[in-house]
Design a protein around this motif. Structure first.
Motif, PDB file in Angstrom:
ATOM      1  N   GLY A 105     -15.696  -1.477  37.749  1.00 24.09           N
ATOM      2  CA  GLY A 105     -14.758  -1.758  36.666  1.00 24.09           C
ATOM      3  C   GLY A 105     -15.467  -2.032  35.350  1.00 24.09           C
ATOM      4  N   GLN A 106     -16.614  -2.683  35.423  1.00 28.56           N
ATOM      5  CA  GLN A 106     -17.399  -2.958  34.217  1.00 28.56           C
ATOM      6  C   GLN A 106     -17.991  -1.661  33.661  1.00 28.56           C
ATOM      7  N   LYS A 107     -18.481  -0.787  34.563  1.00 29.29           N
ATOM      8  CA  LYS A 107     -19.034   0.495  34.122  1.00 29.29           C
ATOM      9  C   LYS A 107     -17.969   1.305  33.391  1.00 29.29           C
ATOM     10  N   GLU A 108     -16.770   1.346  33.971  1.00 30.84           N
ATOM     11  CA  GLU A 108     -15.657   2.074  33.347  1.00 30.84           C
ATOM     12  C   GLU A 108     -15.339   1.521  31.971  1.00 30.84           C
ATOM     13  N   ALA A 109     -15.268   0.203  31.864  1.00 31.79           N
ATOM     14  CA  ALA A 109     -14.933  -0.439  30.586  1.00 31.79           C
ATOM     15  C   ALA A 109     -16.013  -0.177  29.541  1.00 31.79           C
ATOM     16  N   VAL A 110     -17.274  -0.222  29.931  1.00 35.69           N
ATOM     17  CA  VAL A 110     -18.366   0.050  29.001  1.00 35.69           C
ATOM     18  C   VAL A 110     -18.301   1.508  28.544  1.00 35.69           C
ATOM     19  N   ARG A 111     -18.053   2.446  29.476  1.00 36.39           N
ATOM     20  CA  ARG A 111     -17.925   3.864  29.101  1.00 36.39           C
ATOM     21  C   ARG A 111     -16.753   4.071  28.138  1.00 36.39           C
ATOM     22  N   GLU A 112     -15.637   3.397  28.409  1.00 37.56           N
ATOM     23  CA  GLU A 112     -14.475   3.507  27.529  1.00 37.56           C
ATOM     24  C   GLU A 112     -14.809   2.993  26.126  1.00 37.56           C
ATOM     25  N   LEU A 113     -15.511   1.884  26.073  1.00 37.64           N
ATOM     26  CA  LEU A 113     -15.915   1.326  24.786  1.00 37.64           C
ATOM     27  C   LEU A 113     -16.840   2.303  24.045  1.00 37.64           C
ATOM     28  N   ILE A 114     -17.791   2.897  24.760  1.00 44.40           N
ATOM     29  CA  ILE A 114     -18.705   3.863  24.153  1.00 44.40           C
ATOM     30  C   ILE A 114     -17.935   5.085  23.660  1.00 44.40           C
ATOM     31  N   ASP A 115     -17.002   5.575  24.466  1.00 44.55           N
ATOM     32  CA  ASP A 115     -16.200   6.723  24.050  1.00 44.55           C
ATOM     33  C   ASP A 115     -15.455   6.418  22.758  1.00 44.55           C
ATOM     34  N   LYS A 116     -14.922   5.214  22.643  1.00 45.41           N
ATOM     35  CA  LYS A 116     -14.230   4.813  21.407  1.00 45.41           C
ATOM     36  C   LYS A 116     -15.207   4.755  20.242  1.00 45.41           C
ATOM     37  N   GLN A 117     -16.403   4.212  20.470  1.00 47.91           N
ATOM     38  CA  GLN A 117     -17.415   4.125  19.410  1.00 47.91           C
ATOM     39  C   GLN A 117     -17.776   5.523  18.932  1.00 47.91           C
ATOM     40  N   ALA A 118     -18.025   6.430  19.884  1.00 50.39           N
ATOM     41  CA  ALA A 118     -18.424   7.793  19.544  1.00 50.39           C
ATOM     42  C   ALA A 118     -17.301   8.499  18.794  1.00 50.39           C
ATOM     43  N   GLY A 119     -16.066   8.325  19.248  1.00 48.23           N
ATOM     44  CA  GLY A 119     -14.921   8.943  18.580  1.00 48.23           C
ATOM     45  C   GLY A 119     -14.726   8.404  17.184  1.00 48.23           C
ATOM     46  N   ASP A 120     -14.831   7.091  17.024  1.00 43.06           N
ATOM     47  CA  ASP A 120     -14.665   6.473  15.710  1.00 43.06           C
ATOM     48  C   ASP A 120     -15.791   6.887  14.778  1.00 43.06           C
ATOM     49  N   SER A 121     -17.002   7.028  15.293  1.00 47.60           N
ATOM     50  CA  SER A 121     -18.139   7.424  14.458  1.00 47.60           C
ATOM     51  C   SER A 121     -17.938   8.839  13.941  1.00 47.60           C
ATOM     52  N   SER A 122     -17.459   9.739  14.802  1.00 50.99           N
ATOM     53  CA  SER A 122     -17.279  11.118  14.349  1.00 50.99           C
ATOM     54  C   SER A 122     -16.139  11.206  13.349  1.00 50.99           C
ATOM     55  N   ARG A 123     -15.097  10.402  13.519  1.00 55.41           N
ATOM     56  CA  ARG A 123     -13.999  10.393  12.540  1.00 55.41           C
ATOM     57  C   ARG A 123     -14.494   9.828  11.218  1.00 55.41           C
ATOM     58  N   GLU A 124     -15.301   8.774  11.259  1.00 59.93           N
ATOM     59  CA  GLU A 124     -15.844   8.186  10.020  1.00 59.93           C
ATOM     60  C   GLU A 124     -16.680   9.212   9.280  1.00 59.93           C
ATOM     61  N   GLY A 125     -17.455   9.998  10.017  1.00 62.81           N
ATOM     62  CA  GLY A 125     -18.294  11.007   9.387  1.00 62.81           C
ATOM     63  C   GLY A 125     -17.466  12.060   8.669  1.00 62.81           C
ATOM     64  N   ARG A 126     -16.338  12.454   9.248  1.00 61.09           N
ATOM     65  CA  ARG A 126     -15.498  13.467   8.616  1.00 61.09           C
ATOM     66  C   ARG A 126     -14.751  12.894   7.419  1.00 61.09           C
ATOM     67  N   ASN A 127     -14.358  11.625   7.514  1.00 64.36           N
ATOM     68  CA  ASN A 127     -13.565  11.035   6.434  1.00 64.36           C
ATOM     69  C   ASN A 127     -14.425  10.443   5.335  1.00 64.36           C
ATOM     70  N   GLY A 128     -15.662  10.088   5.643  1.00 66.49           N
ATOM     71  CA  GLY A 128     -16.494   9.370   4.689  1.00 66.49           C
ATOM     72  C   GLY A 128     -17.380  10.268   3.996  1.00 66.49           C
TER      73      GLY A 128
END
Length: 128
Positions: A105-128
């Motif tokens: 469950g911890q591995k899943e949560a950490v992966r989910e958090l990383i996926d959100k970080q990666a997604g937010d970073s790519s969106r920031e790059g396109r918008n910024g």
């Protein structure tokens, strides 16, 4: 000659509202700077934590209430961060942390958090 990267997992910059609280008799709150499937680094105000010690902490994000409890880890590094204002009584520190024996469950949560970080970073790059 550039130094070879020793980390096994790619690190992602953490969102501003992602934190860790060390479970101890005197809890310490730290802001997560970056995270990977193998560990993370945090910025915190000086405490009594030594490198290469076993620690346990909770990880959480304010924006959506995500929380991962009781993560076991080893503090691999701990260093003072030079600030602009040397008159402050507190000392900011950066700590490198390696996860150990994450439960499924911890591995899943950490992966989910990383996926959100990666997604937010790519969106920031396109918008910024």
């Amino acid at each position: 000659m550039p130094t070879k990267e020793r980390r096994k997992h790619k690190r992602f910059k953490a969102q501003r509202d992602t934190f860790a609280v060390f479970r101890a008799s005197d809890p310490i709150l730290g802001k997560i700077i970056d995270i990977s499937e193998g560990g993370l680094s945090i910025l915190y105000i000086e405490g009594d934590r030594e490198p290469n010690t076993l620690i346990e902490f909770d990880l959480f994000r304010l924006s959506d209430g995500m929380r991962v409890n009781a993560i076991a880890a080893v503090a691999r590094s701990d260093q003072e961060v030079n600030g602009k204002d040397s008159d402050k009584p507190e000392t900011a520190r950066r700590r490198g942390i390696e996860f150990i024996n994450l439960r499924d469950g911890q591995k899943e949560a950490v992966r989910e958090l990383i996926d959100k970080q990666a997604g937010d970073s790519s969106r920031e790059g396109r918008n910024g």
